[in-house]
Structure formats: C-alpha cells, structure tokens
Scaffold this motif. Sequence first.
Motif, mmCIF file in Angstrom:
data_model
loop_
_atom_site.group_PDB
_atom_site.id
_atom_site.type_symbol
_atom_site.label_atom_id
_atom_site.label_comp_id
_atom_site.label_asym_id
_atom_site.label_seq_id
_atom_site.Cartn_x
_atom_site.Cartn_y
_atom_site.Cartn_z
ATOM 1 N N GLU A 123 0.825 -1.277 0.118
ATOM 2 C CA GLU A 123 -0.048 0.019 0.167
ATOM 3 C C GLU A 123 0.922 1.169 -0.194
ATOM 4 O O GLU A 123 1.841 1.147 0.603
ATOM 5 C CB GLU A 123 -0.861 -0.133 1.138
ATOM 6 N N GLU A 125 1.352 5.500 -0.205
ATOM 7 C CA GLU A 125 0.945 7.022 -0.444
ATOM 8 C C GLU A 125 2.242 7.954 -0.733
ATOM 9 O O GLU A 125 3.294 7.728 -0.179
ATOM 10 C CB GLU A 125 -0.003 7.546 0.970
ATOM 11 N N LEU A 156 -1.354 10.852 -3.612
ATOM 12 C CA LEU A 156 -2.091 9.677 -4.208
ATOM 13 C C LEU A 156 -1.821 8.456 -2.968
ATOM 14 O O LEU A 156 -0.975 8.394 -2.261
ATOM 15 C CB LEU A 156 -1.352 8.788 -5.301
ATOM 16 N N LYS A 157 -2.949 7.737 -2.677
ATOM 17 C CA LYS A 157 -2.707 6.292 -1.880
ATOM 18 C C LYS A 157 -3.443 5.323 -2.659
ATOM 19 O O LYS A 157 -4.453 5.343 -3.021
ATOM 20 C CB LYS A 157 -3.879 6.939 -0.541
ATOM 21 N N GLU A 158 -2.765 4.361 -2.805
ATOM 22 C CA GLU A 158 -3.185 3.077 -3.763
ATOM 23 C C GLU A 158 -2.264 1.961 -3.391
ATOM 24 O O GLU A 158 -1.113 1.944 -2.798
ATOM 25 C CB GLU A 158 -3.051 3.737 -5.139
ATOM 26 N N LYS A 159 -2.752 0.867 -3.903
ATOM 27 C CA LYS A 159 -1.871 -0.408 -3.974
ATOM 28 C C LYS A 159 -1.069 -0.292 -5.136
ATOM 29 O O LYS A 159 -1.502 -0.304 -6.110
ATOM 30 C CB LYS A 159 -2.995 -1.495 -3.904
ATOM 31 N N ASN A 160 0.145 -0.691 -4.979
ATOM 32 C CA ASN A 160 1.149 -0.792 -5.833
ATOM 33 C C ASN A 160 2.063 -1.956 -5.980
ATOM 34 O O ASN A 160 2.046 -2.560 -4.801
ATOM 35 C CB ASN A 160 2.244 0.189 -5.748
ATOM 36 N N ARG A 208 0.597 0.766 -11.195
ATOM 37 C CA ARG A 208 -0.473 1.932 -10.866
ATOM 38 C C ARG A 208 -1.919 1.076 -11.069
ATOM 39 O O ARG A 208 -1.904 0.381 -11.938
ATOM 40 C CB ARG A 208 -0.505 3.185 -11.562
ATOM 41 N N PRO A 209 -2.847 1.438 -10.213
ATOM 42 C CA PRO A 209 -3.880 0.687 -10.494
ATOM 43 C C PRO A 209 -4.814 1.254 -11.832
ATOM 44 O O PRO A 209 -4.454 2.506 -12.085
ATOM 45 C CB PRO A 209 -5.086 1.418 -9.315
ATOM 46 N N LYS A 211 -6.783 3.051 -14.443
ATOM 47 C CA LYS A 211 -8.006 3.863 -14.234
ATOM 48 C C LYS A 211 -8.990 3.618 -15.099
ATOM 49 O O LYS A 211 -8.841 3.435 -16.354
ATOM 50 C CB LYS A 211 -7.273 5.088 -14.591
ATOM 51 N N GLN A 228 -4.056 -3.781 -12.242
ATOM 52 C CA GLN A 228 -2.894 -2.872 -12.309
ATOM 53 C C GLN A 228 -2.291 -2.808 -13.723
ATOM 54 O O GLN A 228 -2.206 -3.846 -14.581
ATOM 55 C CB GLN A 228 -1.810 -3.582 -11.384
#
Length: 479
Positions: A123, A125, A156-160, A208-209, A211, A228
């Motif tokens: 995770e 950010e 940004l806060k995301e799963k990578n 990146r997720p 989009k 992803q």
Amino acid sequence: MADKKFYLTTPIFYPNAKLHLGHAYTTTLSDIIVRYHRLMGDKTYFLTGSDENTQKMVDAAVKEGKEPLEFLDGIVANFAGLFRELEISYDQFIRTTDQEKHWPGATALWQKLVDAGDIYEKEYEGLYCVGHEAFLTEKDLVDGKCPDHGTAPEFLKEKNYFFRLSKYANEIQKKIETDEYRVVPESRKHEILSFIKNEGLEDVSFSRPHKDHWPKGLGVPVPGDDSQVMYVWCDALANYITALGYGRDDELYKEFWPADVHVIGKDILRFHAAIWPGMLLSAGLPLPKTLLVHGFITSGGKKMSKTLGNVIDPEELISEYGSEAVRYFLARHISPFEDGDITREQFKEVYNANLANGLGNLVSRVLTLAEKNLESAVEIETTEFPMQLRNTLDDFEVNAAMDFIWQHIGFLDKHLTENQPYKEIKTNLELGRSMIIEEVKELTKIAHWLAPFLPETSKKIIEGIMANKKPENLFARKD
Ligand code: MSP
C-alpha cells in the motif's frame, strides 16, 4: 572496425504536445553520432520512439476534446514528420502502445523481475508529479511545488507493486564507478554516484491501479493482475529491448543488445543510471555500455519546456532557415555536456556568419572558379576522417568536431584569398588550374567531413564538385 555493431537509442518522447527544440537536440545529437559510426563502417541500429502510456497524454487529449488513442496518432505522425525534416536516420520508431512490438517484451521483462523475487505488493501513499510521471518527496518541492514543472503534485494513496531496487544499489554503484556502465560526462557520473552513496536507492513503485477513465490499450497490464498496469517508467525503459524483439523474436536483440549508447537529457539521469540498470541486473541481462547525458536547451535562461511556455518550435526555424541550419546550430553552438541558451537573434547571427558567409560563400567561390576555368570536374577521392575529428566524435564532443571543420573552412577561405588562383589563371593557365584543383580537393574533404552533421549540404557540395557547377541555394543570407 567494419564488423563492429553500434546500437544507439534516444529517449522515447511523451506525446502530450509537439516536440520543441530541446527534444530536437537529443535526436539530432543522436543522429550525428549514429551517422558517424555508419560512415566508419559500423553496423548501426538507431532507435527512437514515443512514451505513450501516460497520464499527461490523457490529460492533453481530454483538454483538446479528443479520444486519447486518436490524439496519439496525430501527435506521433507529427513527431515522425519533424524527424523526417530533420533528417533523423532512425531504423525504428517504437510506440509503447504497440501491443505487438512492445507489450510482449515488457511483460517478459516484468516476469523476470518476479522470478528473481524482486516484485512485491504494498500500500503506498505519496506525492505524484504528472510532469515527471514520478513520485516526489517533500524534499524535492519548492513552496509545495515541483520546481521543474511549477505545479503542485497530487496526493495518491493506492495499492502498488514495488520493485526491489535497493537490493541492487551496491552493484549499480560498482558498475558505474568502474565504468563498466560508463556515465558521460564525469560530472554526471559523480552526480549519480553521490546520490546513490548519500541517499541510497529505495524500492520503486512499479505499477499503478488501472484507471477507469483510461481507454483500453493504454498501459501494459501487470501479468496476473488485471487491476494494475505497469508504472509508465517501467514499461518505457523496457522499450530499449522490446524494440529489438526481446520476449518475442529476438534476432535483433541478439545482434544489438547491449546498447552502445543511450542518449538522454540530464533530467532523466536517475531513471537510466539507477532504475534501468537495476531492472537489467534483476533480469540477468547485460547492462548498456554508455549513458550520454546532455544538458538542457534554455531560452531566456530557463529550461525550454511547454509547461514554462518558452518553447521554440523547430518547425518554425526549419521553414525559415532550412533543416540543415537547425542541425548546424544544435551541433555547433550547444555543448553536449552543459546547458546552452538560444535566442532567435543569435541563431540568425551565426547563420549569416558561418553558413551564408562562411561555408556557403566558400563553396560558391571555389566552385564558381572551377566552373569557369576547368574543362572537366575534379575527380572525387575518398577521404579519411582525420584523427582529431574521430577523437572528438568518439568522445561525443560534437561541437568541438564542428569547430575543427569550421577552422578548416577558414583556412581554405584564407588560402584562396592569399593565393589568388583567379589572378594566376590569367597569366599562367596551367598553374592557375592546378591551384584551383587543389582548392576543390580541399573542399571535397570538408564536404565529406560534414556528412554526419549536415548530410544534405555535404551531398549538394559533392554533387556540385562532380558536375563542376556551383550548387544553387546554399544558405542564402537573411536580413
Ligand atoms: N518519456 C521520457 C523518457 C523515457 S526514456 C525511456 C521523457 N520524455 S520527454 O519527452 O519529456 O523528454 C525526452 C527527452 O528530451 C529527454 O531526454 C529530455 O531531457 C529532453 N529534453 C526535454 N526538454 C529539453 C530541453 N529543454 N533541452 C534539452 N533536452 C530536453 O523524459
């Protein structure tokens, strides 16, 4: 030297706007180096392309009310048009949305990193700068803004998925220190080495997720996780091998990898001198031999960039002065290793002094004399590249190589003025003619030396010599 291979790449360009003179610099510098190696008998391969899986491209398309993929085709056609005009002799233009040519190799490379245990999930950010297409830290910001782009980054806060770059820091450092991966010039080598020593290399967010607003076909899917796409720099760097068929049909790859030279601008040093060698080490692939890092073209003292609004459109200069004049300026008046400023006034001044009055006038003087006084054309002899020219070009000092040629243009001009074959011929026809033949031979050498820099001018002069006729329209003076 004839069986040597020489593989050179340019960065792949972001197609969010037309290319400006700074981009034209990277490409022209690259073209000159490749043409020189081709002339020396090396088997060359020259790659350029576009870096398309990006947020900034989508933003630009939306702003123009266009579908991203349709917008891309227009811009990329425009790149190709500019490169044609600038006589960029590339062998391939790779596009990172090319699912046939680019995606299989990018996927295969990713898989190698997974197999090495170097990809893990986390995770994350952070502050993302769309201009850089990279995460920045607070330390990189000035007044909360990215100093290069003048814009505030997005939070940004995301799963990578992350790439374990830290694991390779020591090895990368060693390869650069020992010049096994040579970074040119020295100052850039020191810059990257002190960065690695002082700050270390942290793991990099590598996906990146996907989009929702991104069209299908944009972003290389992460193998085994459709939610992803690969981080744009991960798939972009891979272009240097995917274009050669890595992971699909690797005939070119076997012949040309590792790259002999990656040409880049100073802003993308870390990607090429840290992340890229890290990826290759993880995948067990050979590292490139040399990274040539040039400075920026500035205009009014600031980096030329669309964001800063100070761009000079190369097409405009080409339509006013011709592409060879643009190549001349970039090759001679910009140092490959430092920033170089350009103004339209200076461009005109050096054009008139060195192309219209210098080279153009010399060609016209010599070939008018030949046309009037010789019964047949002077035979063209093959010319060696003098050692000094070769040394400067082997060291990528394209501007010094140009100075060498212009010094000889000056010598020949002076010689002509001092020896006055046009007077001699009136009293001693034989002697006068042999003097003119000598001048034509000297001009032939200059024309050959000019070939990597000003290919069209070189050809025109040689054709003029072969036809014993002054070429038309060589650098008319501009007032
Ligand atoms: N897409 C990335 C490169 C990926 S390579 C795997 C990128 N693209 S870019 O279009 O922004 O820049 C392409 C090249 O142009 C870079 O080498 C950059 O340094 C160079 N230049 C951009 N502006 C420049 C100047 N004003 N002057 C000289 N070169 C500059 O970065």
